[in-house]
Scaffold this motif. Structure first.
Motif, PDB file in Angstrom:
ATOM      1  N   UNK A 166       0.738  -1.275  -0.029  1.00 40.03           N
ATOM      2  CA  UNK A 166      -0.334  -0.057   0.337  1.00 40.03           C
ATOM      3  C   UNK A 166       0.695   1.158  -0.379  1.00 40.03           C
ATOM      4  N   UNK A 167       0.765   2.293  -0.425  1.00 41.26           N
ATOM      5  CA  UNK A 167       1.438   3.641  -0.449  1.00 41.26           C
ATOM      6  C   UNK A 167       1.159   4.353   0.951  1.00 41.26           C
ATOM      7  N   UNK A 168       2.746   4.361   1.153  1.00 38.81           N
ATOM      8  CA  UNK A 168       2.976   5.568   2.460  1.00 38.81           C
ATOM      9  C   UNK A 168       2.217   6.457   2.417  1.00 38.81           C
ATOM     10  N   UNK A 169       1.549   5.840   4.516  1.00 40.77           N
ATOM     11  CA  UNK A 169       0.324   6.772   4.812  1.00 40.77           C
ATOM     12  C   UNK A 169       1.388   8.632   4.606  1.00 40.77           C
ATOM     13  N   UNK A 176       9.269   5.477   7.250  1.00 36.49           N
ATOM     14  CA  UNK A 176      10.579   4.022   7.138  1.00 36.49           C
ATOM     15  C   UNK A 176       9.522   3.296   6.800  1.00 36.49           C
ATOM     16  N   UNK A 177       9.374   1.796   5.619  1.00 39.00           N
ATOM     17  CA  UNK A 177       9.042   1.328   5.300  1.00 39.00           C
ATOM     18  C   UNK A 177       9.923  -0.212   5.152  1.00 39.00           C
ATOM     19  N   UNK A 227      13.536   0.591  16.384  1.00 37.12           N
ATOM     20  CA  UNK A 227      15.141   1.266  15.811  1.00 37.12           C
ATOM     21  C   UNK A 227      14.827   2.595  14.543  1.00 37.12           C
ATOM     22  N   UNK A 228      13.375   2.407  13.814  1.00 36.85           N
ATOM     23  CA  UNK A 228      13.215   3.914  13.068  1.00 36.85           C
ATOM     24  C   UNK A 228      13.069   5.100  13.573  1.00 36.85           C
ATOM     25  N   UNK A 270       3.629   4.298  14.928  1.00 38.92           N
ATOM     26  CA  UNK A 270       2.536   2.837  14.785  1.00 38.92           C
ATOM     27  C   UNK A 270       3.235   2.097  13.140  1.00 38.92           C
ATOM     28  N   UNK A 271       3.526   1.373  13.336  1.00 40.21           N
ATOM     29  CA  UNK A 271       4.356   0.441  12.103  1.00 40.21           C
ATOM     30  C   UNK A 271       2.443  -0.438  11.717  1.00 40.21           C
TER      31      UNK A 271
END
Length: 288
Positions: A166-169, A176-177, A227-228, A270-271
């Motif tokens: 899905x697109x980055x929110x 970060x993905x 970590x992100x 959030x993840x």
């Protein structure tokens, strides 16, 4: 499962000893693709690096249940619900843990709560872990485990492909993905000596537990999320980390790790799963 029998376990505690493992700390850093620490300084464990210590499933093979976890009724109450998941943790970081320090962890069963939800009976067990390093309190971790009923009809009905990307929110300060795969899950299971079959046994997780694929460890996702945050805020010192697992993630799925500031020293993280649902919701506070 009777309320009285389970409530008898509340307040029970036990203490384990260990030594902060610099080798596993370095391997976690490799898994997270972190920059090497300055070799001239004492090696610090990642804030949630105590999850690599005091292995939960470090018991003889004969003491493992059918799910690969240690059997209940020894250290944990004999909940008669077969499916278990890490539902979240509330962590306070009092002092860093350095490789080589002598560790002790006192675990107390803080509460046991039985509920009935849309998926049937549930039981939440909260464990308070107090981790000391060289005799000084380093981390307090209130860890919630949820136990669920067995599936009568598999949730995924059979193995299924990973959900589409899905697109980055939008609306977040940073995104970060990541895409944990089977190798990622294997390495994290090895680091934590986690033998829960939902993370590596595809026929078991799809045919018995009813998931569409291998389940990404909740604490692994929580580690990736923290970590992100720390890579975005390299000068920050994390004081608390509170996360709740809301829905499962599966191997080979794209996860968006996102965050935004909600105050001078507070942040919302959030993840996010491919379908846009929140898989983990978290808050971080940093030292001023």
């Amino acid at each position: 499962m009777t309320e009285n029998n389970l409530q008898d376990w509340v307040g029970r505690s036990s203490t384990e000893e260990d030594t902060a493992d610099g080798v596993n700390a370095a391997r976690l850093a490799t898994l997270l693709e972190q920059e090497p620490q300055d070799s001239s300084e004492p090696q610090r464990l990642f804030p949630v690096g105590h999850w690599l210590q005091f292995a939960e499933d470090d018991v003889p093979m004969s003491d493992l249940g059918t799910d690969g976890h240690a059997k209940l009724g020894a250290a944990l109450p004999p909940v008669d619900l077969p499916r278990r998941m890490w539902a979240g943790s509330k962590l306070e970081f009092h002092a860093p843990i350095l490789a080589g320090q002598k560790l002790s962890r006192t675990t107390t069963i803080e509460s046991i709560t039985e509920k009935t939800g849309g998926s049937g009976r549930l039981c939440f067990v909260v464990l308070r872990h107090e981790v000391s390093a060289d005799g000084n309190l380093a981390t307090t971790d209130r860890h919630t485990i949820v136990y669920r009923e067995a599936t009568s009809a598999p949730e995924g009905s059979a193995a299924a492909p990973a959900r589409a990307d899905s697109p980055a929110p939008e609306g977040w300060d940073w995104v970060r993905s990541v895409r944990p795969n089977e190798v990622t899950l294997f390495r994290y299971s090895a680091l934590t000596f986690n033998s829960h079959r939902i993370h590596y046994d595809h026929p078991y997780v799809t045919g018995v537990e009813g998931y569409p694929g291998l389940v990404t460890h909740g604490p692994l996702t929580a580690t990736l999320l923290l970590d992100a945050f720390m890579k975005i805020h390299p000068e920050a010192t994390v004081a608390t980390y509170d996360f709740r697992a809301k829905s499962p993630l599966f191997a080979n799925e794209q996860i968006h790790l996102v965050g935004r500031s909600t105050g001078a020293n507070t942040h919302e993280l959030e993840a996010i799963a491919p379908d846009g649902k929140t898989a983990i919701a978290a808050t971080v506070t940093t030292e001023s």
